[in-house]
Scaffold this motif. Structure first.
Motif, PDB file in Angstrom:
ATOM      1  N   LEU A 217      -0.159  -4.565   1.692  1.00 47.62           N
ATOM      2  CA  LEU A 217      -0.901  -3.242   2.204  1.00 47.62           C
ATOM      3  C   LEU A 217      -1.048  -3.123   3.745  1.00 47.62           C
ATOM      4  O   LEU A 217      -1.806  -2.651   4.443  1.00 47.62           O
ATOM      5  CB  LEU A 217      -2.271  -3.251   1.666  1.00 47.62           C
ATOM      6  N   GLY A 218       0.133  -3.822   4.160  1.00 43.57           N
ATOM      7  CA  GLY A 218       0.195  -3.713   5.939  1.00 43.57           C
ATOM      8  C   GLY A 218      -1.093  -4.702   6.353  1.00 43.57           C
ATOM      9  O   GLY A 218      -1.154  -5.671   5.843  1.00 43.57           O
ATOM     10  N   ALA A 219      -1.797  -4.138   7.083  1.00 37.88           N
ATOM     11  CA  ALA A 219      -2.799  -4.887   8.108  1.00 37.88           C
ATOM     12  C   ALA A 219      -3.955  -4.876   7.161  1.00 37.88           C
ATOM     13  O   ALA A 219      -4.602  -5.822   7.372  1.00 37.88           O
ATOM     14  CB  ALA A 219      -3.310  -4.074   9.187  1.00 37.88           C
ATOM     15  N   GLU A 220      -4.109  -4.272   5.937  1.00 40.47           N
ATOM     16  CA  GLU A 220      -5.173  -4.374   4.838  1.00 40.47           C
ATOM     17  C   GLU A 220      -4.879  -5.853   3.966  1.00 40.47           C
ATOM     18  O   GLU A 220      -5.450  -5.895   3.159  1.00 40.47           O
ATOM     19  CB  GLU A 220      -5.141  -3.246   3.946  1.00 40.47           C
ATOM     20  N   GLY A 221      -3.704  -6.481   4.322  1.00 43.88           N
ATOM     21  CA  GLY A 221      -3.598  -7.620   3.415  1.00 43.88           C
ATOM     22  C   GLY A 221      -2.709  -7.543   2.231  1.00 43.88           C
ATOM     23  O   GLY A 221      -1.990  -6.631   2.114  1.00 43.88           O
ATOM     24  N   MET A 222      -3.189  -8.062   1.206  1.00 39.25           N
ATOM     25  CA  MET A 222      -2.338  -7.977  -0.166  1.00 39.25           C
ATOM     26  C   MET A 222      -3.318  -7.783  -1.268  1.00 39.25           C
ATOM     27  O   MET A 222      -4.379  -8.419  -1.366  1.00 39.25           O
ATOM     28  CB  MET A 222      -1.445  -9.022  -0.411  1.00 39.25           C
ATOM     29  N   LEU A 223      -2.869  -7.137  -2.382  1.00 40.31           N
ATOM     30  CA  LEU A 223      -3.525  -7.173  -3.620  1.00 40.31           C
ATOM     31  C   LEU A 223      -2.624  -7.849  -4.622  1.00 40.31           C
ATOM     32  O   LEU A 223      -1.495  -7.593  -4.700  1.00 40.31           O
ATOM     33  CB  LEU A 223      -3.824  -5.574  -3.952  1.00 40.31           C
ATOM     34  N   ALA A 224      -3.345  -8.699  -5.764  1.00 40.22           N
ATOM     35  CA  ALA A 224      -2.514  -9.577  -6.667  1.00 40.22           C
ATOM     36  C   ALA A 224      -3.184  -9.049  -7.837  1.00 40.22           C
ATOM     37  O   ALA A 224      -4.372  -9.235  -8.116  1.00 40.22           O
ATOM     38  CB  ALA A 224      -2.618 -10.982  -6.269  1.00 40.22           C
ATOM     39  N   GLY A 245      10.285  -7.079   8.632  1.00 41.47           N
ATOM     40  CA  GLY A 245      10.192  -8.211   7.927  1.00 41.47           C
ATOM     41  C   GLY A 245       9.120  -9.050   7.517  1.00 41.47           C
ATOM     42  O   GLY A 245       9.000 -10.063   6.853  1.00 41.47           O
ATOM     43  N   ALA A 246       7.891  -8.268   7.761  1.00 40.97           N
ATOM     44  CA  ALA A 246       6.584  -9.107   7.299  1.00 40.97           C
ATOM     45  C   ALA A 246       6.663  -8.897   5.630  1.00 40.97           C
ATOM     46  O   ALA A 246       5.991 -10.195   5.256  1.00 40.97           O
ATOM     47  CB  ALA A 246       5.272  -8.246   7.733  1.00 40.97           C
ATOM     48  N   GLY A 247       7.088  -8.183   5.120  1.00 42.42           N
ATOM     49  CA  GLY A 247       7.150  -8.148   3.578  1.00 42.42           C
ATOM     50  C   GLY A 247       8.271  -8.988   3.143  1.00 42.42           C
ATOM     51  O   GLY A 247       7.858 -10.093   2.178  1.00 42.42           O
ATOM     52  N   VAL A 272       0.210 -14.081   2.169  1.00 42.92           N
ATOM     53  CA  VAL A 272      -0.437 -13.632   3.285  1.00 42.92           C
ATOM     54  C   VAL A 272      -0.294 -14.366   4.667  1.00 42.92           C
ATOM     55  O   VAL A 272      -0.065 -13.807   5.740  1.00 42.92           O
ATOM     56  CB  VAL A 272      -1.884 -13.285   3.086  1.00 42.92           C
ATOM     57  N   SER A 273      -0.465 -15.698   4.407  1.00 44.12           N
ATOM     58  CA  SER A 273      -0.380 -16.477   5.698  1.00 44.12           C
ATOM     59  C   SER A 273       1.084 -16.380   6.326  1.00 44.12           C
ATOM     60  O   SER A 273       1.113 -16.002   7.325  1.00 44.12           O
ATOM     61  CB  SER A 273      -0.724 -18.010   5.336  1.00 44.12           C
ATOM     62  N   VAL A 274       2.156 -16.450   5.780  1.00 44.35           N
ATOM     63  CA  VAL A 274       3.293 -16.665   6.129  1.00 44.35           C
ATOM     64  C   VAL A 274       3.926 -15.107   6.750  1.00 44.35           C
ATOM     65  O   VAL A 274       4.449 -14.752   7.836  1.00 44.35           O
ATOM     66  CB  VAL A 274       4.365 -16.814   5.110  1.00 44.35           C
ATOM     67  N   SER A 275       3.157 -14.181   5.989  1.00 48.22           N
ATOM     68  CA  SER A 275       3.564 -12.702   6.390  1.00 48.22           C
ATOM     69  C   SER A 275       2.966 -12.399   7.874  1.00 48.22           C
ATOM     70  O   SER A 275       3.464 -11.840   8.654  1.00 48.22           O
ATOM     71  CB  SER A 275       3.124 -11.769   5.176  1.00 48.22           C
ATOM     72  N   SER A 276       1.718 -12.997   7.779  1.00 48.57           N
ATOM     73  CA  SER A 276       1.032 -13.096   9.335  1.00 48.57           C
ATOM     74  C   SER A 276       1.625 -13.626  10.242  1.00 48.57           C
ATOM     75  O   SER A 276       1.767 -12.925  11.298  1.00 48.57           O
ATOM     76  CB  SER A 276      -0.335 -13.416   9.047  1.00 48.57           C
TER      77      SER A 276
END
Lengths: 311, 311
Positions: A217-224, A245-247, A272-276
């Motif tokens: 969800l971009g800057a909103e992080g992720m939903l699992a 490339g964040a995804g 989330v950590s690696v994406s960030s």
């Protein structure tokens, strides 16, 4: 070893120009070329994280040779199968004046049934000795929509978790093969499930065959969302930088933990950590490893207690 | 045979996109690649006109190999000397929505003194058996401003007329070597002579060493100034089309007549006719031969009777 398949790799070229003005001529002040495409980016991040990785892709033409040369120069293990068509090029034009990023993407070459078979055979040969299979990016013309589904099926039979990151018909057909993890972004989820609500969409994807769904969800992080449980995860502070490339970095972070058979909240945390950390990298496929190591523990993972999750 | 030197060739790539929007991603609907650079375009037009031609250029890298492959496929005689640096690429983005043409040009590779010597040697070996020498386009980094001047000097000593089409310092230094013909456009003329008036500028170029000057004035046709005489030439009806490469086509038309030792008004007529016919071509280096043959006689060439010409 984590097997990463990129069906439609690319030579990513970034041109920095003083300013991009439609209708005018711009002189390029710097050129950056590297192997790209979603799966190649995933493999590059995994390699940076120290995970044994093998990148598989069909490549052809002059730009295909440059893709191979770049992977070799990066020390990234790869096995490219040769195709007759020329590997596509993506052109990113960075306007130095205002930071605007404009992309012009060539179409992928046609990959024949015989050429795609070579990729399938490479996966078949190696999947039983792999920890995870990742299928990432679009399918090129010539490969049927169930191209990734066939690979996911091979992984499932070998008892190897498969991660799928694609869109449209390839995503829909791939889900049906029962991948361990699918990582759509909100737009890819909406296109396939018809709903703009991430939770509803993720549940719909599970109903279609995906075992676990991570929605980025971009800057909103992720939903699992997985079997009977769901989590939201995010970083405490928003980062500014290069989100291209964040995804792919999220997929790499998740694949790393799946290879270690970590519990889902830890898989999500690493994604989330690696994406960030990738947002601080200059180009897609780069990660700031120090940031990832330092901030990994600070990622906020919260379970969602909703009756709707129990489908 | 007409020898054509392109010091800074390019792989010209044209991408057609639905619309080019800065900050957005565009999918390329069609890709066209061909060998380019001013001299290559000149040689291509000469070849289409049936004139024996040899294209000389330093080329390197993957795009340099594509330049060679494209020239071979076109049947255009060429002798490329290999350089260590990669041949540049020019990217033309054609927006189908409104016809806007946006150019993004890579910088040329550095050509070392030794690599440039290979080009000089090729000219030295062949110039005495040539009818005309054409030097066209920019000089790449590493080649001194008098790079073309050295080639023009070789031609002059062999009694072979030289045509120069370049800009800036390379133009200024080249003029000093006494080329038979120089073909600046209005902007190139202004940059070197400091005057916006084509006649005054052409006279200034003659004073600096050019024996004849053709100033291309776009839709206004051309102005020619030689020893004690001057002409204006143009077509009876304006043509709409692709003006990229129109100057290169003019040089080809002029070189063809110089090779035949035609009088200046005929050299000028062919320059205008071929240039005009190139506007109907799809890409730089293409000419509509039928149009040229049909309209050649209709080009209006008028002598200018001005006291100022007699310098």
């Amino acid at each position: 070893m984590i097997l990463v398949v990129t069906a439609n790799p690319a030579l990513d070229v970034t041109y920095t120009v003083p300013a991009l003005i439609p209708g005018a001529m711009s002189r390029v002040s710097s050129v950056h070329r590297r192997a790209g495409g979603k799966g190649i980016n995933v493999a590059r991040v995994l390699h940076a994280l120290g995970a044994p990785t093998l990148a598989l892709a069909p490549c052809g033409g002059a730009d295909g040779r440059l893709v191979g040369a770049d992977l070799a120069a990066a020390g990234l293990p790869h096995e490219l199968s040769t195709i007759a068509g020329p590997t596509r090029r993506t052109v990113t034009i960075l306007s130095a004046a205002d930071g605007t990023v404009t992309l012009v993407n060539e179409p992928g070459p046609v990959v024949s049934a015989c050429e795609w078979d070579a990729v399938v055979s490479a996966v078949r040969r190696r999947v039983s000795r792999s920890s995870v299979l990742v299928c990432a990016g679009s399918l090129p013309p010539g490969v049927p929509a169930d191209g990734y589904a066939e690979l996911i099926d091979l992984a499932r039979r070998a008892g190897v978790p498969a991660v799928l990151d694609t869109s449209g018909a390839a995503l829909l057909a791939g889900i049906a093969a029962g991948p361990a993890l699918v990582k759509p972004n909100a737009e890819e989820l909406r296109a396939v499930t018809g709903t703009a609500d991430p939770l509803t969409g993720a549940l719909a994807m599970r109903a279609l065959g995906a075992r676990t769904v991570f929605v980025s969800l971009g800057a909103e992080g992720m939903l699992a969302v997985t079997d009977g449980a769901a989590w939201r995860a995010g970083v405490p502070r928003r980062l500014r930088g290069n989100t291209t490339g964040a995804g792919d970095a999220a997929v790499a972070g998740a694949a790393l933990e799946l290879a270690a058979r970590s519990p889902w909240p830890e898989v999500l945390r690493s994604a989330v950590s690696v994406s960030s950390a990738s947002v601080l990298g200059a180009y897609a496929g780069d990660v700031d490893l120090d940031h990832h190591r330092r901030e990994h523990g600070a990622v906020i993972v919260e379970e969602i207690h909703a009756a709707r999750v129990d489908v």
